[in-house]
Design a protein around this motif. Structure first.
Motif, PDB file in Angstrom:
ATOM      1  N   UNK B  64       0.607  -1.753  -0.237  1.00 18.25           N
ATOM      2  CA  UNK B  64       0.060   0.460  -0.023  1.00 18.25           C
ATOM      3  C   UNK B  64       0.951   1.468  -0.192  1.00 18.25           C
ATOM      4  N   UNK B  65       1.537   1.357   0.304  1.00 13.79           N
ATOM      5  CA  UNK B  65       2.849   2.523   0.635  1.00 13.79           C
ATOM      6  C   UNK B  65       3.726   2.946  -0.757  1.00 13.79           C
ATOM      7  N   UNK B 130       6.777   6.150  -3.368  1.00 14.71           N
ATOM      8  CA  UNK B 130       5.345   6.786  -2.749  1.00 14.71           C
ATOM      9  C   UNK B 130       4.472   6.994  -3.412  1.00 14.71           C
ATOM     10  N   UNK B 131       3.331   5.689  -3.736  1.00 13.98           N
ATOM     11  CA  UNK B 131       2.377   6.000  -5.064  1.00 13.98           C
ATOM     12  C   UNK B 131       1.501   5.617  -4.692  1.00 13.98           C
ATOM     13  N   UNK B 132       0.400   5.178  -5.274  1.00 12.01           N
ATOM     14  CA  UNK B 132      -0.430   4.783  -6.048  1.00 12.01           C
ATOM     15  C   UNK B 132      -1.216   3.997  -7.162  1.00 12.01           C
ATOM     16  N   UNK B 198       2.273  10.229  -4.361  1.00 11.64           N
ATOM     17  CA  UNK B 198       1.366  10.359  -3.717  1.00 11.64           C
ATOM     18  C   UNK B 198      -0.043   9.724  -3.613  1.00 11.64           C
ATOM     19  N   UNK B 199      -0.998  10.341  -3.432  1.00 16.62           N
ATOM     20  CA  UNK B 199      -2.770   9.873  -3.609  1.00 16.62           C
ATOM     21  C   UNK B 199      -3.357  11.019  -4.982  1.00 16.62           C
ATOM     22  N   UNK B 259      -0.977  14.060  -6.033  1.00 14.57           N
ATOM     23  CA  UNK B 259      -0.988  15.497  -5.250  1.00 14.57           C
ATOM     24  C   UNK B 259       0.669  15.145  -5.084  1.00 14.57           C
ATOM     25  N   UNK B 260       1.579  14.052  -5.126  1.00 15.06           N
ATOM     26  CA  UNK B 260       3.028  14.675  -5.379  1.00 15.06           C
ATOM     27  C   UNK B 260       3.603  15.140  -6.859  1.00 15.06           C
TER      28      UNK B 260
END
Lengths: 295, 268
Positions: B64-65, B130-132, B198-199, B259-260
């Motif tokens: 998830x990270x 890090x992200x989705x 990010x998100x 968002x990042x």
């Protein structure tokens, strides 16, 4: 919780009816069991996804659990200001203008953003910081102020006044032309205050954020880059601790020192769990105010 | 439910609060369709170990990270990807390359060789950040544009090309570099998997509706959405000031943002 019962948010100290799932002032969940470490640090309950915070006629919504976005819905005439690189998106109808800042030259030398922008409603505008962490909503009541480390400020509403101050967390090494000044938490601290009416300040914490209340005279040491913000009543200074070494090796171990930021109450302090390494160049310290403890 | 949480009706796009059916059209509401007040929908947070099926193969999202996408490729199925995104593979997966006018892409620091992995076997992908993971099933006859270096993998039945961003201001200040990756489906459905930093948030713009975004945050858009850089003059009182650029996205169509982002001017 009984409807209408007085509820004081453990994070921002705002008294509310407590019948909303999140604090209406800072977005922290209301009905949570706080996780306090044995030493007294309180883990800031992260704002729930889509938490809604009302600030005057405007509101802000925090969305996204990993790299949160703060989305403002600005009422006509309401406004926010922010460093230009925090802007994520905006509706074309939201007016963005340059905000006058005193001491731009000094800010540039200190590595602080020179361009501060103003956005005025009506309309929507959103902000995010380019790093994983938490967005902290700090509601400032009239007369209250906080000191925030450099480069964590995201956005503030118009009732909040912005200034910056110098501090005593610095030291010098070398002499003569070789003299060099080091600033473990940056040259300046951002100071935000609410002189007349309440306002909302948003800052970004890298990783997780923890807060604690220091009693008068109580003090502790934190890693310089972990320091996030403090009440203005909290004294901040630079401290070195030197590890114990035998007589033979002590003189060679002069660079084996630990650098700390000292914080002395009364007041509230906050730290972040993800921090960059601050390099101690070693060498004899030739200037600056600091305390030393030799073990 | 939080009275400020809004559920968008998938039928008529109206936003509803505290309701199980749409106030405007009466359609049942799905609690997973939460949107922000301005209409941005969070990319569905995929449960750890979620499995998706495409053609005869499977795609499982793990972690998830920094999520990993693990494919179980059936015989005859294949995917393509930028070679540095591959995390591991089994011996049975042969690799080949899709050549894409190499020198031209290399000149602009885009990978000029896209790697193809064919089944049967297992292969996994991740990006070093890090992200989705955003899973976009592409229906037949769809075109979608993706920012450089955001695509993780696509099934072989999705055609891959790239379009040059038009206009000097867009190239220099648009924050998306020189190219956009373009994925197009023909008569069959395909699968496209992206990594957002990010998100990730998505919204659908109506015809003529526009929004200004930080150029580095644009992740993907329907090909029907136009992208144009716009400058805002800033003056600091000395050195003549500077210009801040935003990307104006104009509908109709979907847009996705992250968002990042990489800020194109400061390098932060």
């Amino acid at each position: 919780m009984t409807a209408g019962a007085p509820y004081v948010c453990p994070y921002c100290r705002t008294a509310t009816a407590g019948n909303a799932p999140t604090c209406t002032a800072c977005g922290a969940p209301v009905d949570v069991s706080l996780k306090a470490t044995p030493s007294g640090w309180i883990e800031l309950p992260p704002a729930r996804d889509m938490a809604h915070i009302q600030c005057g006629h405007s509101s802000v919504q925090l969305a996204g659990p990993m790299v949160p976005v703060a989305e403002f819905t600005l009422a006509p005439g309401d406004g926010v200001y922010f460093p230009h690189h925090e802007l994520l998106w905006k509706e074309p109808g939201v007016t963005v203008t340059q905000r006058g800042l005193k001491g731009a030259w000094k800010r540039m030398l200190a590595g602080l953003p020179v361009h501060m922008l103003d956005a005025v409603g009506p309309g929507r505008i959103a902000f995010s910081r380019d790093a994983a962490g938490e967005t902290l909503a700090i509601p400032l009541h009239p007369g209250r102020s906080v000191d925030v480390r450099e480069h964590v400020f995201m956005v503030a509403t118009h009732p909040i006044a912005y200034d910056w101050i110098t501090h005593e967390v610095w030291f010098q090494t070398g002499t003569g032309d070789e003299r060099e000044t080091h600033h473990p938490i940056g040259q300046l601290l951002d100071r935000f205050s609410a002189p007349a009416g309440p306002g909302l300040l948003l800052v970004h914490a890298h990783g997780n954020a923890f807060v604690r209340e220091l009693a008068p005279g109580e003090h502790l040491y934190v890693k310089p880059s972990a320091f996030l913000y403090k009440d203005t009543s909290v004294h901040i200074w630079l401290h070195f601790s030197l590890p114990h070494a035998s007589n033979v090796t002590r003189w060679t171990a002069w660079a084996e020192r630990y650098m700390w930021v000292g914080l002395k109450g009364p007041g509230r302090v906050a730290i972040q769990s993800a921090y960059g390494h601050v390099h101690d160049p070693g060498g004899r310290i030739t200037g600056g105010k600091h305390t030393v403890h030799q073990w | 439910m939080n009275p400020y949480q809004r559920i968008v009706c998938r039928w008529c796009n109206a936003q509803n609060t505290n309701a199980t059916s749409c106030a405007l059209c009466g359609a049942p509401l799905d609690g997973r369709n939460l949107v922000t007040e301005s209409g941005w929908r969070e990319a569905p947070r995929l449960r750890d170990m979620t499995t998706i099926h495409f053609r005869q193969s499977t795609c499982q999202v793990e972690g998830e990270i920094v999520p990993v996408v693990e494919l179980g490729l059936a015989q005859g199925d294949a995917v393509y990807f930028e070679h540095h995104c591959m995390l591991w593979k089994t011996d049975t997966i042969p690799l080949s390359v899709m050549n894409l006018q190499g020198p031209k892409r290399s000149f602009f620091r885009m990978p000029h060789i896209v790697t193809i992995a064919s089944g049967p076997g297992r292969v996994a992908f991740s990006r070093d950040a890090t992200g989705e993971i955003v899973v976009l099933p592409l229906h037949p006859q769809m075109e979608i544009d993706v920012r450089e270096h955001a695509f993780l993998l696509a099934s072989i039945d999705v055609s891959y090309s790239y379009v040059r961003i038009k206009g000097l201001a867009n190239i220099l200040h648009g924050g998306n570099g020189m190219w956009l990756d373009r994925f197009v489906t023909g008569q069959t459905q395909g699968l496209l998997v992206l990594h957002g930093y990010g998100n990730v948030f998505e919204r659908t713009l109506a015809p003529g509706e526009s929004i200004q975004v930080e150029p580095g945050s644009m992740l993907y858009k329907d090909a029907s959405v136009t992208l144009e850089a716009e400058g805002i003059k800033l003056s600091s009182g000395f050195f003549g000031g500077t210009t801040m650029y935003l990307a104006r996205l104009t509908g109709p169509g979907r847009v996705g943002i992250q968002s990042m982002y990489h800020h194109h001017e400061s390098g932060e």
